[in-house]
Design an enzyme around this catalytic site. Structure first.
Site, PDB file in Angstrom:
ATOM      1  N   LYS A   1       0.833  -1.176   0.000  1.00 23.80           N
ATOM      2  CA  LYS A   1       0.000   0.000   0.000  1.00 23.80           C
ATOM      3  C   LYS A   1       0.882   1.245   0.000  1.00 23.80           C
ATOM      4  CE  LYS A   1      -1.584   1.908   3.905  1.00 23.80           C
ATOM      5  NZ  LYS A   1      -0.754   2.374   5.033  1.00 23.80           N
TER       6      LYS A   1
ATOM      7  N   ASP B   1      -2.320  -6.102   2.496  1.00 22.44           N
ATOM      8  CA  ASP B   1      -2.841  -5.247   3.557  1.00 22.44           C
ATOM      9  C   ASP B   1      -2.415  -5.965   4.824  1.00 22.44           C
ATOM     10  OD1 ASP B   1      -4.493  -4.316   5.718  1.00 22.44           O
ATOM     11  OD2 ASP B   1      -5.727  -3.333   4.209  1.00 22.44           O
ATOM     12  N   HIS B   2      -1.424  -5.423   5.524  1.00 20.05           N
ATOM     13  CA  HIS B   2      -0.808  -6.234   6.582  1.00 20.05           C
ATOM     14  C   HIS B   2      -1.792  -6.550   7.716  1.00 20.05           C
ATOM     15  CE1 HIS B   2      -0.065  -2.458   8.780  1.00 20.05           C
ATOM     16  NE2 HIS B   2       0.109  -3.202   9.847  1.00 20.05           N
TER      17      HIS B   2
ATOM     18  N   LYS C   1      -2.728 -10.422  10.298  1.00 23.61           N
ATOM     19  CA  LYS C   1      -2.708 -10.564  11.760  1.00 23.61           C
ATOM     20  C   LYS C   1      -3.622 -11.731  12.151  1.00 23.61           C
ATOM     21  CE  LYS C   1      -2.067  -5.588  12.534  1.00 23.61           C
ATOM     22  NZ  LYS C   1      -0.884  -5.288  13.323  1.00 23.61           N
TER      23      LYS C   1
ATOM     24  N   HIS D   1      -7.004  -0.762   6.078  1.00 26.17           N
ATOM     25  CA  HIS D   1      -7.058  -1.627   7.260  1.00 26.17           C
ATOM     26  C   HIS D   1      -8.442  -1.635   7.924  1.00 26.17           C
ATOM     27  CE1 HIS D   1      -2.877  -1.460   6.523  1.00 26.17           C
ATOM     28  NE2 HIS D   1      -2.577  -0.429   7.271  1.00 26.17           N
TER      29      HIS D   1
HETATM   30  C1  BG6 Z   1       0.461   1.327   8.286  1.00 23.47           C
HETATM   31  C2  BG6 Z   1       0.317   2.817   8.311  1.00 23.47           C
HETATM   32  O1  BG6 Z   1      -0.174   0.785   7.172  1.00 23.47           O
HETATM   33  O2  BG6 Z   1      -0.141   0.799   9.465  1.00 23.47           O
HETATM   34  C3  BG6 Z   1       0.968   3.414   9.539  1.00 23.47           C
HETATM   35  O3  BG6 Z   1       0.932   3.373   7.142  1.00 23.47           O
HETATM   36  C4  BG6 Z   1       0.402   2.766  10.780  1.00 23.47           C
HETATM   37  O4  BG6 Z   1       0.792   4.816   9.591  1.00 23.47           O
HETATM   38  C5  BG6 Z   1       0.460   1.250  10.663  1.00 23.47           C
HETATM   39  O5  BG6 Z   1       1.186   3.199  11.873  1.00 23.47           O
HETATM   40  C6  BG6 Z   1      -0.271   0.598  11.814  1.00 23.47           C
HETATM   41  O6  BG6 Z   1      -0.027  -0.765  11.787  1.00 23.47           O
HETATM   42  P1  BG6 Z   1      -0.048  -1.631  13.120  1.00 23.47           P
HETATM   43  O7  BG6 Z   1       0.192  -3.027  12.645  1.00 23.47           O
HETATM   44  O8  BG6 Z   1       1.047  -1.086  13.995  1.00 23.47           O
HETATM   45  O9  BG6 Z   1      -1.391  -1.421  13.715  1.00 23.47           O
END
Ligand code: BG6
Length: 509
Positions: A154, A183-184, A188, A246
């Protein structure tokens, strides 16, 4: 354990932060846990000059993120490093792709990887199209002998038009089945568990609808600010950075219809239908139901924390939102008139992501609640991070005379599971892509459908000075106007603490 094919992972942007912080540690874990075949290679690409050895030193030997790993023994690291190679190239230069093709052929020969190539684009989005196009020009998109897959990071587009353009461009070089949009959040474990909670239990699904659910809220709070990413963030903002991807993915998992099977196609079809059912927000809805905020400097316990406009790389007049909260509806049979509330922000009091499902109170109130301000409906909290778990709040009788009721907690914590190894999101996602399973990746059509929902908000903010942006001091829960979004007596946002254990009993921010 599913068998993985021999393969080469080709990383564009191999000297960048993501490679060092996430990709190499994820591959190292997969390697140590026996998920990678013996015939695999990683080929890093970039303009910086490295030899194989100096690149191995950078991403393995000297990688602080890898050293944290309990499996990071000298032997494990050396064994893993032998699979890593580097090629200097300019990904914008068409002629360099012939060199890449030759290098891949040689590595394929040496490592017996059967021409299975995964191209990971860890680059600025402006390079996605040229890289995909140039790979296609030298036929590295062709799946004659082995498979060819492309992972893109992304942001996938900047608005609806650019997302459509990007899809069009990528799909002129690769097919949809070859493109994996990461989309990480979907990697999870706790996010995946939303589907299991809903569809592997007979208790929840029958009541998962407008007849029993009063409203749903989703919070993704971060205590960090924009760190060193001010330049990127200032042209993005919370809506693009967190909500479009997300958080709408979380909405889809909570609200989608049951898929008829657990296949990638069936799950992704249902998510698309859900995005298409989001009620479009009118200008008036946006004015009333979307709140944006930006953190401003504040002093906490004697220490001053600067505001967003003082961050490196940020325009001192910036109107970019670091906080967004919205209320919206889903126009379908299941969710008619059930409000959904979503919020996210940086520099809030704690880091927590959770989904809270508020059930309607009993139709007839027989008993007295000890505290009239407590709403008597049950609440289910699905905690994504930290302190991963599930919490159900329900009423119990206070011992003694009469029927006085209080709320109590029934909770489950992931760390109570034996052998509960929670893999990092990138670990799971990379493995899935190597296995050819796209379930946890976003499909092009649903990315566009999510943009279609968010786009009017971006346009309204851009078009009208009347759309306010509120300041909120660092370390607070965002603009207080967000509280007015939630309708109904006794309702407000849940203000969660870091801890889920003993929720309500004490608060650790
Ligand atoms: C990323 C965003 O995709 O997700 C960041 O670009 C954000 O700004 C992050 O901090 C949050 O990810 P996680 O896994 O820490 O909730």
């Amino acid at each position: 354990m599913k068998k993985t094919d021999p393969h080469i992972i080709v990383i564009f942007g191999a000297s960048g932060d993501l490679t060092v912080r996430k990709l190499i540690p994820a591959l190292f874990n997969l390697h140590c846990r026996g998920f990678l075949p013996s015939c695999f290679a990683v080929l890093g690409l970039g303009r910086t000059q490295y030899t194989n050895d100096s690149y191995r030193k950078k991403v393995v030997d000297d990688n602080p993120h890898l050293m944290k790993n309990e499996k990071a023994s000298h032997d494990n690291m050396a064994g893993f490093a032998r699979h890593i190679y580097y090629q200097t190239m300019d990904s914008q230069k068409e002629s360099d792709y012939a060199i890449l093709k030759e290098r891949l052929a040689a590595t394929n020969e040496k490592c017996a990887t059967q021409e299975n190539y995964l191209f990971y684009l860890s680059t600025p989005p402006s390079l996605y199209q040229p890289i995909a196009g140039n790979l296609a020009k030298v036929a590295l998109n062709k799946e004659g002998k082995g498979w060819k897959r492309l992972i893109v990071e992304k942001p996938f587009g900047y608005d609806l038009d650019s997302a459509r353009g990007l899809n069009r461009d990528l799909l002129s070089s690769f097919t949809e089945n070859q493109v994996y949009r990461i989309d990480h959040y979907l990697g999870k474990e706790t996010v995946q568990n939303v589907l299991v909670t809903r569809f592997a239990n007979s208790t929840f699904e029958p009541i998962w609808n407008r007849n029993y659910i009063h409203h749903v809220e989703i919070t993704a709070a971060e205590s960090v600010g924009v760190e060193k990413r001010g330049g990127y963030y200032d042209s993005s903002g919370a809506l693009r950075d967190m909500v479009q991807n997300h958080l709408l993915q979380l909405v889809a998992l909570v609200a989608m219809e049951p898929p008829n099977q657990s296949s990638a196609a069936a799950i992704r079809d249902e998510k698309l239908k859900l995005f298409q059912s989001l009620r479009p927000l009118t200008f008036d809805d946006i004015r009333k139901n979307v709140i944006r905020g930006q953190y401003v400097g504040s002093r906490i316990n004697g220490t001053f924390f600067p505001g967003y406009r003082e961050e490196e790389g940020v325009d001192p007049q910036s109107k970019t939102e670091t906080y967004a909260a919205l209320k919206f509806f889903i126009d379908n049979w299941r969710w008619a008139d059930v409000p959904f509330y979503v919020r996210t922000g940086k520099k809030l009091p704690t880091r927590v992501t959770e989904i809270v499902v508020h059930f309607k109170p009993t139709h007839h109130r027989l008993f007295t609640f000890t505290n009239d301000h407590i709403n008597s409906g049950n609440t289910l909290v699905i905690r994504i991070q930290p302190n991963e778990g599930i919490l159900l709040k329900f009423g119990v009788k206070i011992p003694g005379e009469g029927f006085r009721v209080t709320n109590t907690n029934m909770d489950f914590h992931y760390d109570k599971l034996n052998d509960s190894y929670l893999p990092d999101a990138y670990e799971r996602l990379l493995l899935d892509c190597i296995l050819g399973d796209a379930t946890l990746y976003s499909r092009g059509d649903s990315v566009e459908a999510a943009w279609a929902f968010v786009d009017p908000i971006l346009k309204a903010w851009q078009a009208s000075d009347g759309m306010k942006i509120f300041g909120y001091p660092v370390g607070t829960w965002g603009p207080e106007h967000a509280d007015q979004l939630i309708e109904g007596e006794n309702f407000t946002w849940r203000y969660p603490c870091k801890n889920l254990v003993g929720d309500g009993a004490y608060c650790e921010l």
